[in-house]
Design a protein around this motif. Structure first.
Motif, PDB file in Angstrom:
ATOM      1  N   LYS A 112       0.815  -1.226   0.000  1.00 12.96           N
ATOM      2  CA  LYS A 112       0.000   0.000   0.000  1.00 12.96           C
ATOM      3  C   LYS A 112       0.849   1.278   0.000  1.00 12.96           C
ATOM      4  CE  LYS A 112      -3.933  -2.088   2.421  1.00 12.96           C
ATOM      5  NZ  LYS A 112      -4.751  -2.061   3.658  1.00 12.96           N
ATOM      6  N   LEU A 113       2.032   1.205   0.575  1.00 16.73           N
ATOM      7  CA  LEU A 113       2.849   2.423   0.662  1.00 16.73           C
ATOM      8  C   LEU A 113       3.226   2.954  -0.714  1.00 16.73           C
ATOM      9  CD1 LEU A 113       5.270   1.635   3.636  1.00 16.73           C
ATOM     10  CD2 LEU A 113       3.345   3.197   3.618  1.00 16.73           C
ATOM     11  N   LYS A 114       3.611   2.077  -1.607  1.00 18.06           N
ATOM     12  CA  LYS A 114       4.128   2.501  -2.894  1.00 18.06           C
ATOM     13  C   LYS A 114       3.166   3.389  -3.660  1.00 18.06           C
ATOM     14  CE  LYS A 114       6.376   0.692  -7.049  1.00 18.06           C
ATOM     15  NZ  LYS A 114       6.829  -0.533  -7.761  1.00 18.06           N
ATOM     16  N   THR A 115       1.883   3.124  -3.554  1.00 16.02           N
ATOM     17  CA  THR A 115       0.897   3.871  -4.341  1.00 16.02           C
ATOM     18  C   THR A 115       0.161   4.940  -3.553  1.00 16.02           C
ATOM     19  OG1 THR A 115      -0.764   2.151  -3.867  1.00 16.02           O
ATOM     20  CG2 THR A 115       0.508   1.936  -5.913  1.00 16.02           C
ATOM     21  N   ASN A 116       0.481   5.095  -2.286  1.00 17.60           N
ATOM     22  CA  ASN A 116      -0.296   6.019  -1.459  1.00 17.60           C
ATOM     23  C   ASN A 116       0.515   7.113  -0.768  1.00 17.60           C
ATOM     24  OD1 ASN A 116      -3.241   5.217  -1.413  1.00 17.60           O
ATOM     25  ND2 ASN A 116      -2.279   3.227  -1.005  1.00 17.60           N
ATOM     26  N   LEU A 117       1.804   7.169  -1.038  1.00 18.06           N
ATOM     27  CA  LEU A 117       2.633   8.185  -0.389  1.00 18.06           C
ATOM     28  C   LEU A 117       2.498   9.532  -1.096  1.00 18.06           C
ATOM     29  CD1 LEU A 117       5.903   6.170   0.283  1.00 18.06           C
ATOM     30  CD2 LEU A 117       4.053   6.677   1.884  1.00 18.06           C
TER      31      LEU A 117
END
Length: 437
Positions: free
Chosen positions: A299-304
């Motif tokens: 989830k981090l890769k697309t939501n930062l």
């Protein structure tokens, strides 16, 4: 700067490659190099350059480019490189400076410069011989100047920015990044309420003094001031107390992790998915999104989302510009050649290479071009307002004693009040600030 942070740049997933350009092309009509003659002169000399492993691992092509440029001007010259990890470098440097075998160029963390300059360990340099010296970033320029003289050249920089997860923000009803302190705290309140008391709406380790002291400067305060040639702690002033209080309130409200931790593993903690926001060097959040550290199922890769950190003052929070400088030890027997090599390694085209590696340039001119790039706008904008540590002879002793970290931890944990912790920090600084290390 906290050297663990800079050394970890190599794990940043935002780093991209760029071919090193020739280092003998100059900007603004300056001489072709720092003090070289117009024709190549054969020499049998050797210069020794000490760099940290960041250069060895992350931009070796830039090192080669600088070597090739100076050798082209001085056929027969040999450039010897030695690379060191940050924790080892200064002990080795201190030992060799006591001999006649000092290196000709040495990389220093910018906060490490002051005690060496105060002791006369570095040779004075002519700033006009280096590209963009009139435009060096304020926070970096301060780090190479002592008593009105220049003893080093800024190499590269890193600024701190805010990053949060847009998926967590959206779940709390927040759809845009904040532009003011009131908006930020209002948004974090919503996130904290939605995620629960054990969640870190803002994961902010108390011992991260680069963040904590930014609030002091945002309020118009300072760590220490120079009064009549003598340095004195200034953390008990009303402005500093105001900034420390704002920091304490934010940490108390949104940070629910271990209040005795420093920032060395913040990116790893962020990768565990129990925090919405961090305020950190730009490499940390992308590093948290690396599969080795991301425990959120990707989830981090697309939501930062990055944004410039607002301060309670109503302006952007001033950032500590961490980074590196290059200096020439006073015992170098090749000061002119060392200066030439430094210029070839830090000139305009070299800075372009470093920018391509995810760093900030050492000057405002190129920072403006970086600001125009959507991928780098936030970091470049944040760097426009910066602060630096007191350039006092004994500042190194303050860092070694971790005076700032102790003060902030005591405030965050409630061991001391803001006023008492600031008083203790000032007292500790006053004993050493004017004493050469």
């Amino acid at each position: 700067m906290k050297r663990k942070l800079i050394a970890a740049i190599g794990v940043a997933t935002m780093i991209v490659g760029i071919a090193a350009c020739g280092s003998d092309k100059k900007d603004d009509g300056k001489k072709a190099d720092a003090g070289s003659s117009s024709s190549a002169a054969t020499t049998d000399k050797t210069i020794t350059v000490w760099l940290t492993v960041d250069a060895q691992h992350n931009w070796p092509e830039l090192v080669k480019s600088a070597d090739d440029a100076i050798i082209a001007k001085h056929p027969g010259l040999k450039v010897k490189h030695e690379y060191y990890a940050w924790p080892d470098k200064n002990a080795k440097l201190d030992a060799v400076l006591a001999t006649d075998k000092a290196p000709d160029v040495v990389e220093m963390g910018n906060t490490e410069m002051v005690p060496y300059m105060a002791e006369g360990a570095f040779a004075e340099l002519d700033a006009s011989k280096f590209d963009n010296s009139a435009q060096w970033l304020d926070g970096l320029k301060q780090s190479v100047n002592y008593d009105g003289k220049t003893y080093g050249v800024p190499y590269y920089a890193a600024a701190r920015i805010a990053t949060w997860r847009k998926d967590i923000a959206a779940a709390a009803g927040v759809t845009a990044t904040p532009k003011s302190w009131a908006e930020l705290t209002g948004d974090l309140d919503k996130i904290q309420a939605k995620e629960g008391a054990k969640f870190n709406a803002w994961y902010q380790p108390s011992r991260d003094w680069y963040a904590g002291l930014s609030f002091v400067y945002d309020a118009g305060g300072a760590i220490a001031t120079n009064e009549g040639g003598q340095w004195k702690g200034a953390l008990e002033t009303p402005a500093a107390i105001q900034g420390l209080t704002a920091w304490k309130n934010a940490v108390g409200k949104y940070m629910h992790g271990d209040l005795t931790k420093d920032e060395s593993d913040r990116y790893i903690v962020y990768g565990q998915g129990k925090s919405a926001m961090i305020y950190a060097p730009g490499w940390e959040a992308p590093s948290a999104a690396d599969p080795k550290f991301d425990k959120t199922g990707g989830k981090l890769k697309t939501n930062l989302v990055n944004f410039v950190m607002p301060g309670p003052s109503g302006k952007a929070l001033p950032v500590f510009l961490g980074g590196s400088d290059l200096a020439v030890p006073s015992k170098s027997k090749n000061t002119d050649l060392a200066s030439e090599w430094i210029n070839d390694f830090t000139n305009t085209q070299a800075q372009t290479t470093l920018m391509g590696k995810g760093n900030l340039p050492n000057n405002n001119t190129q920072l403006a071009t970086l600001k125009a790039d959507p991928a780098n706008t936030v970091t470049a904008t944040a760097a426009e307002s910066s602060w630096f540590v007191p350039t006092a002879p004994g500042w190194g002793s303050v860092e070694k004693a971790q005076t700032m970290q102790t003060m902030l931890q005591n405030i965050a944990t409630g061991k001391q009040s803001v006023q008492d912790a600031a008083k203790a920090a000032d007292a500790a600084m006053d004993k050493v600030l004017n004493v050469k290390n």
